[in-house]
Design an enzyme around this catalytic site. Structure first.
Site, PDB file in Angstrom:
ATOM      1  N   GLY A   1      -3.450  -3.173   7.661  1.00 45.85           N
ATOM      2  CA  GLY A   1      -4.827  -3.168   7.062  1.00 45.85           C
ATOM      3  C   GLY A   1      -5.841  -3.703   7.648  1.00 45.85           C
ATOM      4  O   GLY A   1      -5.726  -5.019   8.239  1.00 45.85           O
ATOM      5  N   ASN A   2      -7.078  -3.134   7.685  1.00 42.65           N
ATOM      6  CA  ASN A   2      -8.121  -3.615   8.538  1.00 42.65           C
ATOM      7  C   ASN A   2      -9.091  -4.846   7.964  1.00 42.65           C
ATOM      8  O   ASN A   2      -9.098  -4.509   6.408  1.00 42.65           O
ATOM      9  CB  ASN A   2      -9.034  -2.422   8.902  1.00 42.65           C
TER      10      ASN A   2
ATOM     11  N   HIS B   1      -8.487  -5.072  17.216  1.00 45.96           N
ATOM     12  CA  HIS B   1      -8.433  -3.784  16.946  1.00 45.96           C
ATOM     13  C   HIS B   1      -9.987  -3.525  16.204  1.00 45.96           C
ATOM     14  O   HIS B   1     -10.107  -3.467  15.092  1.00 45.96           O
ATOM     15  CB  HIS B   1      -7.304  -3.570  15.887  1.00 45.96           C
TER      16      HIS B   1
ATOM     17  N   GLY C   1       0.826  -1.089   0.020  1.00 45.79           N
ATOM     18  CA  GLY C   1      -0.068  -0.010  -0.002  1.00 45.79           C
ATOM     19  C   GLY C   1       1.006   1.214  -0.004  1.00 45.79           C
ATOM     20  O   GLY C   1       0.500   2.359   0.673  1.00 45.79           O
ATOM     21  N   ALA C   2       2.093   1.017  -0.780  1.00 41.61           N
ATOM     22  CA  ALA C   2       3.053   1.982  -0.490  1.00 41.61           C
ATOM     23  C   ALA C   2       2.689   3.401  -1.224  1.00 41.61           C
ATOM     24  O   ALA C   2       3.354   4.560  -1.030  1.00 41.61           O
ATOM     25  CB  ALA C   2       4.502   1.669  -1.226  1.00 41.61           C
ATOM     26  N   ALA C   3       1.687   3.543  -2.010  1.00 41.74           N
ATOM     27  CA  ALA C   3       1.258   4.796  -2.675  1.00 41.74           C
ATOM     28  C   ALA C   3       0.347   5.316  -1.736  1.00 41.74           C
ATOM     29  O   ALA C   3      -0.494   6.433  -2.048  1.00 41.74           O
ATOM     30  CB  ALA C   3       0.709   4.756  -4.069  1.00 41.74           C
TER      31      ALA C   3
ATOM     32  N   ASP D   1      -3.997   1.831  19.378  1.00 40.41           N
ATOM     33  CA  ASP D   1      -4.907   2.031  20.384  1.00 40.41           C
ATOM     34  C   ASP D   1      -4.088   2.328  21.685  1.00 40.41           C
ATOM     35  O   ASP D   1      -4.484   2.945  22.677  1.00 40.41           O
ATOM     36  CB  ASP D   1      -5.837   0.697  20.358  1.00 40.41           C
TER      37      ASP D   1
ATOM     38  N   ASP E   1       2.437  -1.887  -4.453  1.00 33.87           N
ATOM     39  CA  ASP E   1       0.955  -1.244  -4.799  1.00 33.87           C
ATOM     40  C   ASP E   1       0.325  -1.992  -5.968  1.00 33.87           C
ATOM     41  O   ASP E   1       1.127  -2.690  -6.481  1.00 33.87           O
ATOM     42  CB  ASP E   1       0.956   0.381  -5.009  1.00 33.87           C
TER      43      ASP E   1
ATOM     44  N   ARG F   1     -11.764   2.129   5.907  1.00 37.71           N
ATOM     45  CA  ARG F   1     -13.258   2.056   6.203  1.00 37.71           C
ATOM     46  C   ARG F   1     -13.630   3.624   6.037  1.00 37.71           C
ATOM     47  O   ARG F   1     -12.741   4.549   5.991  1.00 37.71           O
ATOM     48  CB  ARG F   1     -13.736   1.682   7.588  1.00 37.71           C
TER      49      ARG F   1
ATOM     50  N   GLN G   1      -1.899   6.558   1.866  1.00 37.68           N
ATOM     51  CA  GLN G   1      -1.937   7.633   3.202  1.00 37.68           C
ATOM     52  C   GLN G   1      -1.011   7.371   4.162  1.00 37.68           C
ATOM     53  O   GLN G   1       0.107   8.020   4.656  1.00 37.68           O
ATOM     54  CB  GLN G   1      -3.311   7.791   3.715  1.00 37.68           C
TER      55      GLN G   1
END
Ligand code: NAD
Ligand code: LMR
Length: 333
Positions: free
Chosen positions: A130-131, A187, A11-13, A159, A42, A92, A15
């Site tokens: 990542g969730n 989480h 997910g390097a591109a 958290d 990515d 999300r 936020q």
């Protein structure tokens, strides 16, 4: 100078990566004398954006960066990596729970677990951000059977940091004066932020946080709720999920895992449950862990569990068991 290590950010591109990569590249996580190769993964449509990130890494002129591998190819991305920050996935939006992301994200972690299995070092330390992070980490580990399960973790450090910072504010002390808060479980909004074993340094003397605050209703009520829903509050305010604080927490998590925790201190990490504290085995559950220099973690044993805590632990474990069931069925499709 030590030999360079290889660190992947997926997910390097996105936020979180934008804040995280800089911390890694300037030595905040693996040490100020540790050279590294950055592997940036990515998806194909993001390769143009990723190119811009690579330009910026170059322009930072950071001496520890020995090279950057920017790719959408899993075989190239995961080759020989020593540490993996698994961020790439959908965040999300307002009104969603993190587990609503399971169907969109879990297969990414299945596929990338398989890639870790094939291409990464067997000693790789994997942090899933990542969730829904706990269950994604569980699936990532499942599909990487040649890598020990203890090498996989999910991030509840954000958290933990939120709880520590909130208590420090309430007590009017610095964040470093509050130690040993615990995040138990998922989480998610069922997590249990627990201060029963936390301490605070006030005017040079150490006290338990429970005594220093002396307000059980707050510590078991508003405080718990605030930490459980802080991610949603950030989304409501920013219209995007937390990124700077998430990247900081990912760095903290990996740094402690890499170098170890200070004597007498523990941190919160979601790791594979071995049944400690009566939690079901084989779910990724956040426990208090202490970590030896060199990276071997141990779940802190023997902490007394009150009736209130027991109830809270059971609720969050139940949610993780349900997520596991859903994830297993999604991964079989
Ligand atoms: P983002 O949308 O800004 O970035 C995600 C990046 O992942 C994008 O560049 C996207 O193209 C990429 N991506 C999507 N699928 C991919 C795949 N299969 N392989 C590689 N890359 C892929 O999102 P963000 O704000 O960086 O958040 C990333 C994730 O982290 C989200 O799931 C978010 O909910 C989660 N998160 C977790 C925590 C935590 O405490 N555990 C905290 C904050 C955010
Ligand atoms: C957070 O805790 O900030 C992240 O998990 C993002 C979210 O969806 O809440």
């Amino acid at each position: 100078m030590p030999e360079p290590i290889r660190v992947i950010v997926t997910g390097a591109a996105g936020q979180i990566a934008y804040s995280l990569i800089y911390q890694l590249a300037k030595g905040d996580v693996f040490g100020a004398d540790q050279p590294l190769y950055l592997h940036l993964l990515d998806i194909p449509p993001m390769m143009g954006v990723l190119e811009g990130v690579v330009m910026e890494i170059t322009d930072c002129a950071l001496p520890l960066v020995k090279g950057v591998v920017a790719t959408a190819d899993l075989a190239v991305a995961f080759k020989d990596v020593d540490a993996a920050f698994m961020v790439g996935s959908m965040p999300r939006k307002q009104g969603m729970e993190r587990k609503d992301l399971l169907s969109a994200n879990v297969k990414i972690f299945k596929e990338q677990g398989e890639a870790l299995d094939k291409y990464a070092k067997k000693t790789v330390k994997v942090l899933v951000v990542g969730n829904p992070a706990n269950t994604n980490a569980l699936m990532c580990a499942k599909y990487a059977p040649s890598i020990p399960k203890k090498n996989f973790s999910a991030m509840t450090r954000l958290d933990h940091n939120r709880a520590q910072a909130a208590l420090a504010q309430k007590l009017g002390v610095g964040v470093a004066d509050v130690q040993n808060v615990i995040i138990w479980g998922n989480h998610s909004s069922t997590q249990f932020p627990d201060v029963a074993h936390a301490s605070v340094l006030i005017n040079g003397s150490k006290k338990s946080v429970s005594d220093a605050i002396n307000d059980k209703d707050y510590l078991q009520g508003d405080f718990v709720k605030m930490v459980q829903t802080r991610g949603a509050a950030v989304i409501a305010a920013r219209k995007m999920s937390s990124a700077m604080s998430a990247a900081k927490a990912a760095g903290d998590h990996m740094k402690d895992w890499w170098f170890g925790t200070a004597p007498g201190q523990h941190v919160s990490m979601a790791v594979i449950s071995d049944g400690s504290y009566g939690v079901a085995a084989d779910i990724m559950f956040s426990f208090p862990v202490s970590i030896k220099p060199g990276g071997e973690y141990q779940i802190v044993q023997g902490l007394p569990v009150s009736d209130f805590a027991r109830k809270m632990l059971d609720i969050t474990a139940e949610e993780l068991l349900e997520e596991k069931k859903d994830a297993l069925s999604l991964c079989q499709d």
